[in-house]
Motif scaffolding. Structure first.
Motif, PDB file in Angstrom:
ATOM      1  N   TYR A 196       0.836  -1.207   0.000  1.00 13.07           N
ATOM      2  CA  TYR A 196       0.000   0.000   0.000  1.00 13.07           C
ATOM      3  C   TYR A 196       0.876   1.264   0.000  1.00 13.07           C
ATOM      4  O   TYR A 196       0.561   2.258  -0.650  1.00 13.07           O
ATOM      5  N   ALA A 202      -3.028   2.497  -3.773  1.00 13.06           N
ATOM      6  CA  ALA A 202      -3.566   1.633  -2.722  1.00 13.06           C
ATOM      7  C   ALA A 202      -5.088   1.577  -2.765  1.00 13.06           C
ATOM      8  O   ALA A 202      -5.690   0.534  -2.465  1.00 13.06           O
ATOM      9  N   ARG A 359      -6.715  -0.077   7.600  1.00 12.58           N
ATOM     10  CA  ARG A 359      -7.030  -0.368   6.203  1.00 12.58           C
ATOM     11  C   ARG A 359      -7.624  -1.773   6.085  1.00 12.58           C
ATOM     12  O   ARG A 359      -7.274  -2.657   6.855  1.00 12.58           O
ATOM     13  N   PRO A 362      -6.672  -6.102   0.634  1.00  9.84           N
ATOM     14  CA  PRO A 362      -7.075  -5.786  -0.749  1.00  9.84           C
ATOM     15  C   PRO A 362      -8.119  -6.760  -1.278  1.00  9.84           C
ATOM     16  O   PRO A 362      -8.360  -7.827  -0.679  1.00  9.84           O
TER      17      PRO A 362
END
Length: 380
Positions: A196, A202, A359, A362
Motif C-alpha cells: 500500500y 492503494a 485499512r 485488498p
C-alpha cells in the motif's frame, strides 16, 4: 445508549413467543482459534439460553484461519447441492474471503435489515468483503487490527510511518522482527501495508477494479522489501513476535492488537510494551456473523446475532473480556464501558488513528498477487 438496549426488547419477546420446543438446538459454527469457541461456550451462549428458555446453543469450532471458514463453506455447499430443505448450521462466524464466496454462491440470507442492531454498524467492511458486495448479509462480530508493537525502553523515537521504520531499521539491524507471509496473518498484513505504501494506487488495491497489469508496478516495492528483510529478524508467528519482544530479543514487530492486549491482561507480556499504527496504514479484518440461506432456526439465529451485536454485549464481551475492537461503531459502545476500559483499548491507538490508518485487506485477486509476488521476488 440505554434506549438502544431497550430497542432489543420487542424482538426478544417476539422470539420468545415462537413455538420453541424444549429441545430446540441452535447450531453455531465458528471459524477461528479456540477463543472464538470459548466466547460462545462460556459467555454468549449461556446468556442467549437464559433469555430463550428451551433453547440450547451448540457451538462447533472449525479451526483457525481461512481453512476454518472453508470447512463451513464446504458444509453449506454440500447441503445446497444435495437439495436439503433445512440446513444444520443456524449461525456461522466466518472470515471475509469465505463470507464473500458464500454470498456469491447464494448460500446466505440477507438479514441485517431484520435486526435492530443492523443500524449500529457502518464502514467498508459491512458492505465489501475483499471486493465482493456483502451488504445486508453480514454483521461484524468484532474488528481485529494489526499494528507495530514496541518496547519503549529500546525504541526512543517511535517510527510513525513505513518510511520512518525503514530508516530506523537501517540504524538498528535485526531489532525489528516479523513472521514473513507463511507463519501468520500479522506478517501478511505488514507486507500488504508495505505494498500500500510503495506499490502505487492503494485505493485501487482495496476497492478495485482489478487490472492484471497492476502487479507489475510493485517490482520496486518488492526489491526494497527484499533489502529491508536483510536487516530484520524473522519470527515463527504472531505469538513468536510477542515472545521475542517480551524477552527483549527484538524491539519492534507487527502483531494483532487483540492478542497483544490479551497477553498483557493475562500477565504473559511486559505491561510497558506499547502499540503504534503507522502511516499510511496497516490492514485489519472483521469476523462476520452470517445466517445460512436455509438455516433451520433462522429467526432464532437473527435474535442470537442481535444479542451478540448489542452495545452491552459488544462492550462486556468483545471489548472487556476478549480485547477485540467492537464490531459495531465504537461510539455506540463507549457509554457501555467504564472510562478505564475505554482508555485501555484506545490509549495507544486512538479512534482517530483507526480512522486514518486502519485499512482493509485488498480485493481477492490483488491479495493473491501480493502473496505470489512476495514469494517470487522477496523470499526467493
Amino acid at each position: 445508549m440505554k434506549s438502544q438496549v431497550l430497542m432489543l426488547a420487542p424482538l426478544a419477546l417476539a422470539v420468545a413467543s415462537l413455538n420453541v420446543q424444549a429441545d430446540t438446538v441452535l447450531n453455531v459454527a465458528t471459524a477461528g482459534s479456540d477463543n472464538m469457541v470459548q466466547y460462545v461456550t462460556d459467555y454468549l451462549g449461556p446468556m442467549f439460553e437464559q433469555q430463550h428458555p428451551g433453547v440450547k446453543v451448540n457451538v462447533v469450532g472449525t479451526g483457525p484461519g481461512d481453512a476454518g471458514s472453508q470447512k463451513i463453506y464446504e458444509k453449506l455447499e454440500a447441503q445446497a447441492r444435495a437439495g436439503n430443505e433445512k440446513w444444520d448450521i443456524d449461525v456461522a462466524v466466518v472470515h471475509q474471503s469465505k463470507g464473500g464466496d458464500m454470498v456469491r454462491e447464494g448460500l446466505l440470507t440477507s438479514y441485517r435489515k431484520d435486526i435492530k442492531t443492523g443500524s449500529l454498524v457502518s464502514g467498508d467492511a459491512v458492505a465489501n468483503a475483499l471486493g465482493t458486495n456483502v451488504d445486508g448479509y453480514v454483521m461484524p462480530m468484532f474488528q481485529s487490527q494489526t499494528a507495530i508493537a514496541y518496547n519503549p525502553d529500546l525504541v526512543k523515537q517511535v517510527p510513525a510511518s513505513y518510511d520512518e521504520l525503514k530508516q530506523w531499521v537501517d540504524t538498528h539491524p535485526q531489532a525489528f522482527g516479523y513472521n514473513g507471509i507463511k507463519n501468520g496473518m500479522s506478517g501478511v498484513a505488514f507486507v500488504t501495508g508495505w505494498v500500500y505504501a510503495y506499490g502505487g494506487d492503494a485505493q485501487k488495491l482495496m476497492h478495485g477494479p482489478y487490472e492484471q497489469g497492476e502487479a507489475a508496478k510493485w517490482n520496486q516495492a518488492f526489491a526494497d522489501l527484499k533489502n529491508f528483510n536483510q536487516k530484520v529478524t524473522f519470527t515463527p508467528g504472531n505469538a513468536g513476535t510477542l515472545d521475542m519482544l517480551n524477552r527483549g530479543e527484538i524491539a519492534m514487530g507487527p502483531v494483532w492488537v487483540d492478542m497483544f492486549y490479551t497477553w498483557q491482561a493475562d500477565g504473559r507480556l511486559n505491561p510497558d510494551l506499547k502499540l503504534k499504527l503507522i502511516a499510511p496504514g496497516m490492514p485489519g479484518q472483521p469476523m462476520y456473523y452470517v445466517v445460512p440461506a436455509k438455516a433451520e432456526h433462522a429467526d432464532l439465529a437473527k435474535a442470537f446475532i442481535e444479542l451478540a451485536t448489542s452495545p452491552k454485549v459488544q462492550a462486556e464481551g468483545i471489548v472487556k473480556k476478549f480485547n477485540w475492537y467492537p464490531g459495531i461503531d465504537a461510539q455506540n459502545v463507549q457509554s457501555a464501558l467504564d472510562k478505564a476500559d475505554w482508555q485501555k483499548l484506545f490509549t495507544d491507538i486512538t479512534p482517530a488513528d483507526l480512522s486514518s490508518n486502519a485499512r482493509p485487506f485488498p480485493i481477492a485477486p490483488y491479495f493473491d498477487a501480493i502473496k505470489e509476488g512476495y514469494e517470487s521476488q522477496v523470499a526467493n
